[in-house]
Scaffold this active site. Structure first.
Site, PDB file in Angstrom:
ATOM      1  N   SER A 175       0.831  -1.207   0.000  1.00 64.61           N
ATOM      2  CA  SER A 175       0.000   0.000   0.000  1.00 64.61           C
ATOM      3  C   SER A 175       0.860   1.249   0.000  1.00 64.61           C
ATOM      4  O   SER A 175       0.368   2.334  -0.288  1.00 64.61           O
ATOM      5  CB  SER A 175      -0.865   0.075   1.257  1.00 64.61           C
ATOM      6  OG  SER A 175      -1.320  -1.155   1.658  1.00 64.61           O
ATOM      7  N   ASN A 226      -4.426   6.737  -1.769  1.00 69.38           N
ATOM      8  CA  ASN A 226      -4.073   7.165  -0.410  1.00 69.38           C
ATOM      9  C   ASN A 226      -3.619   8.619  -0.359  1.00 69.38           C
ATOM     10  O   ASN A 226      -3.794   9.289   0.651  1.00 69.38           O
ATOM     11  CB  ASN A 226      -2.995   6.253   0.182  1.00 69.38           C
ATOM     12  CG  ASN A 226      -3.626   4.997   0.765  1.00 69.38           C
ATOM     13  OD1 ASN A 226      -4.776   5.012   1.188  1.00 69.38           O
ATOM     14  ND2 ASN A 226      -2.887   3.908   0.765  1.00 69.38           N
ATOM     15  N   HIS A 239      -1.825  -2.951  -6.783  1.00 71.07           N
ATOM     16  CA  HIS A 239      -2.441  -2.586  -5.506  1.00 71.07           C
ATOM     17  C   HIS A 239      -3.954  -2.800  -5.550  1.00 71.07           C
ATOM     18  O   HIS A 239      -4.678  -1.991  -6.128  1.00 71.07           O
ATOM     19  CB  HIS A 239      -2.090  -1.116  -5.179  1.00 71.07           C
ATOM     20  CG  HIS A 239      -2.546  -0.686  -3.826  1.00 71.07           C
ATOM     21  ND1 HIS A 239      -2.874   0.617  -3.525  1.00 71.07           N
ATOM     22  CD2 HIS A 239      -2.730  -1.376  -2.670  1.00 71.07           C
ATOM     23  CE1 HIS A 239      -3.236   0.692  -2.259  1.00 71.07           C
ATOM     24  NE2 HIS A 239      -3.158  -0.505  -1.725  1.00 71.07           N
ATOM     25  N   GLU A 290      -4.607  -0.312  -8.616  1.00 70.04           N
ATOM     26  CA  GLU A 290      -3.580   0.639  -9.033  1.00 70.04           C
ATOM     27  C   GLU A 290      -2.382  -0.175  -9.547  1.00 70.04           C
ATOM     28  O   GLU A 290      -1.823  -0.981  -8.797  1.00 70.04           O
ATOM     29  CB  GLU A 290      -3.141   1.520  -7.854  1.00 70.04           C
ATOM     30  CG  GLU A 290      -4.188   2.521  -7.410  1.00 70.04           C
ATOM     31  CD  GLU A 290      -3.738   3.367  -6.212  1.00 70.04           C
ATOM     32  OE1 GLU A 290      -4.140   4.537  -6.144  1.00 70.04           O
ATOM     33  OE2 GLU A 290      -2.995   2.863  -5.342  1.00 70.04           O
TER      34      GLU A 290
HETATM   35  N1  NAD Z   1      -5.699  -4.934   4.426  1.00 70.53           N
HETATM   36  C1  NAD Z   1      -5.845  -3.920   3.579  1.00 70.53           C
HETATM   37  O1  NAD Z   1      -6.784  -3.127   3.664  1.00 70.53           O
HETATM   38  C2  NAD Z   1      -4.871  -3.764   2.435  1.00 70.53           C
HETATM   39  C3  NAD Z   1      -5.299  -3.136   1.262  1.00 70.53           C
HETATM   40  C4  NAD Z   1      -4.407  -3.030   0.185  1.00 70.53           C
HETATM   41  C5  NAD Z   1      -3.109  -3.507   0.322  1.00 70.53           C
HETATM   42  N2  NAD Z   1      -2.712  -4.092   1.482  1.00 70.53           N
HETATM   43  C6  NAD Z   1      -1.350  -4.602   1.559  1.00 70.53           C
HETATM   44  O2  NAD Z   1      -1.384  -5.998   1.337  1.00 70.53           O
HETATM   45  C7  NAD Z   1      -0.329  -6.626   2.073  1.00 70.53           C
HETATM   46  C8  NAD Z   1      -0.921  -7.691   2.987  1.00 70.53           C
HETATM   47  O3  NAD Z   1      -1.857  -7.101   3.838  1.00 70.53           O
HETATM   48  P1  NAD Z   1      -2.976  -7.972   4.593  1.00 70.53           P
HETATM   49  O4  NAD Z   1      -3.976  -7.012   5.120  1.00 70.53           O
HETATM   50  O5  NAD Z   1      -3.417  -9.105   3.736  1.00 70.53           O
HETATM   51  O6  NAD Z   1      -2.111  -8.549   5.812  1.00 70.53           O
HETATM   52  P2  NAD Z   1      -2.388  -9.840   6.705  1.00 70.53           P
HETATM   53  O7  NAD Z   1      -1.669  -9.607   7.971  1.00 70.53           O
HETATM   54  O8  NAD Z   1      -3.841 -10.177   6.722  1.00 70.53           O
HETATM   55  O9  NAD Z   1      -1.655 -11.003   5.876  1.00 70.53           O
HETATM   56  C9  NAD Z   1      -0.277 -11.055   5.679  1.00 70.53           C
HETATM   57  C10 NAD Z   1       0.104 -12.528   5.552  1.00 70.53           C
HETATM   58  O10 NAD Z   1       1.454 -12.610   5.119  1.00 70.53           O
HETATM   59  C11 NAD Z   1       2.047 -13.714   5.754  1.00 70.53           C
HETATM   60  N3  NAD Z   1       3.495 -13.581   5.714  1.00 70.53           N
HETATM   61  C12 NAD Z   1       4.305 -12.772   6.438  1.00 70.53           C
HETATM   62  N4  NAD Z   1       5.587 -12.934   6.099  1.00 70.53           N
HETATM   63  C13 NAD Z   1       5.594 -13.870   5.108  1.00 70.53           C
HETATM   64  C14 NAD Z   1       6.634 -14.467   4.347  1.00 70.53           C
HETATM   65  N5  NAD Z   1       7.894 -14.126   4.512  1.00 70.53           N
HETATM   66  N6  NAD Z   1       6.291 -15.396   3.428  1.00 70.53           N
HETATM   67  C15 NAD Z   1       4.994 -15.756   3.245  1.00 70.53           C
HETATM   68  N7  NAD Z   1       3.972 -15.212   3.941  1.00 70.53           N
HETATM   69  C16 NAD Z   1       4.273 -14.286   4.872  1.00 70.53           C
HETATM   70  C17 NAD Z   1       1.461 -13.672   7.164  1.00 70.53           C
HETATM   71  O11 NAD Z   1       1.620 -14.924   7.826  1.00 70.53           O
HETATM   72  C18 NAD Z   1       0.025 -13.294   6.881  1.00 70.53           C
HETATM   73  O12 NAD Z   1      -0.811 -14.436   6.733  1.00 70.53           O
HETATM   74  C19 NAD Z   1       0.407  -5.492   2.809  1.00 70.53           C
HETATM   75  O13 NAD Z   1       1.490  -5.082   2.023  1.00 70.53           O
HETATM   76  C20 NAD Z   1      -0.664  -4.409   2.884  1.00 70.53           C
HETATM   77  O14 NAD Z   1      -0.107  -3.115   2.997  1.00 70.53           O
HETATM   78  C21 NAD Z   1      -3.578  -4.244   2.544  1.00 70.53           C
END
Ligand code: NAD
Length: 284
Positions: free
Chosen positions: A119, A191, A140, A152
């Site tokens: 993000s 954002n 994104h 995005e």
């Molecule tokens: N949640 C949102 O609203 C949102 C929206 C857009 C983008 N994002 C981005 O998406 C990404 C993930 O966010 P999320 O909300 O799904 O997080 P989350 O915490 O729900 O999931 C992240 C997952 O990644 C896994 N993980 C961590 N390190 C790892 C590794 N080395 N290898 C494999 N898996 C690994 C974790 O175990 C976890 O299950 C981030 O970069 C976040 O900024 C989030």
């Protein structure tokens, strides 16, 4: 290159949604995470989402089974070795993401495109962990990925035109409306617009100009937005919002319009607003 097999790294909120979209668009999907419990959680949430679709008459039982049969969960990143396209959705941490990209870079064929769902982190910095920065881009998705229509597509400093075209095509194949972010710039587009909107709403409350309820009402009824800023901050996470503001403020020349308001700072730091706090702004 046909994208027949997609590797998704991270089975959390975003990774599982993206894995579902890729499977729905016809690809085989390998979804990798660090432990079985995270894989199970990711697969369960996809199952739940599709079951709701059946209840609403949008998905048939056969379609659900077909989508699920295309998604394989694994804790072994090596299983992504023959993927045609990679989407990373692990924690929002540069070092963790670079670690994943370095590993994947050594595993998949040299022509494979590697995307990050970050993000906020710079695509160019993530790509620096690989030997193929021209084949790295941002993809994104918004939360929940299955529902939100925008993607995005972000150009890193070295992303090639061909890479960007392929990512845009894949986003369309997944039923999304992509936009191209032409420069690797903090906050990308959404954002960068959203944070000053949140900040101004909080300042209006801080200055005693209107109440939280009335600011939300004003934006819903006066601008025809589906949610007011306080409702939306509670939905997207106040602690995350605070960190994104701090990040943009630091990265974009300390511009006042990105500076987190005191009220938000204090309430997040006091644990009154955040992931673990029920109620959000209306109970703060
Ligand atoms: N949640 C949102 O609203 C949102 C929206 C857009 C983008 N994002 C981005 O998406 C990404 C993930 O966010 P999320 O909300 O799904 O997080 P989350 O915490 O729900 O999931 C992240 C997952 O990644 C896994 N993980 C961590 N390190 C790892 C590794 N080395 N290898 C494999 N898996 C690994 C974790 O175990 C976890 O299950 C981030 O970069 C976040 O900024 C989030």
């Amino acid at each position: 290159m046909d994208i027949l097999k997609v590797g998704v790294v991270g089975a959390g909120a975003m990774g599982s949604g993206i894995a579902q979209l890729a499977a729905e668009s016809g690809s085989e999907v390998f979804m990798q995470d660090v432990a079985e419990e995270f894989i199970k959680k990711g697969l369960d949430s996809i199952d739940k989402f599709l079951t709701k679709g059946i209840e609403r008459g949008k998905v048939t039982e056969e379609q659900k089974n077909e989508v699920l049969s295309r998604i394989k969960g694994t804790t072994r990143i090596e299983e992504l070795g023959d993927a045609d396209f990679i989407i990373e959705a692990v924690f929002e941490d540069l070092k963790v993401k670079q670690g994943v990209f370095e590993k994947i870079d050594g595993l998949v064929a040299p022509e494979v495109i590697l995307c990050t769902n970050t993000s906020s982190i710079s695509i160019t910095e993530i790509a620096a962990a690989t030997k193929r920065p021209d084949k790295v881009a941002g993809m994104h998705f918004f939360n929940p990925a299955q529902i939100m229509r925008l993607v995005e597509v972000i150009r890193g400093h070295y992303s090639s035109d061909e890479t960007i075209e392929t990512v845009i095509d894949l986003a369309k194949r997944m039923g999304k409306e992509p936009i191209e972010v032409k420069r690797d710039s903090p906050g990308f587009v959404v954002n960068r617009i959203l944070m000053p909107h949140f900040i101004e709403a909080i300042r209006i409350v801080e200055e005693g100009i209107a109440s939280i309820e009335d600011v939300d009402k004003a934006v819903r009824l006066g601008l025809n937005y589906p949610m007011g800023p306080f409702e939306l901050m509670d939905f997207t996470g106040n602690d995350i919002g605070y960190h994104v503001m701090e990040y943009l403020h630091n990265e974009l020349n300390k511009e006042l319009k990105f500076s987190p308001p005191n009220l938000l700072k204090t309430l997040v730091r006091a644990g009154r607003l955040g992931k673990k706090t029920a109620g959000g702004w209306y109970n703060s």
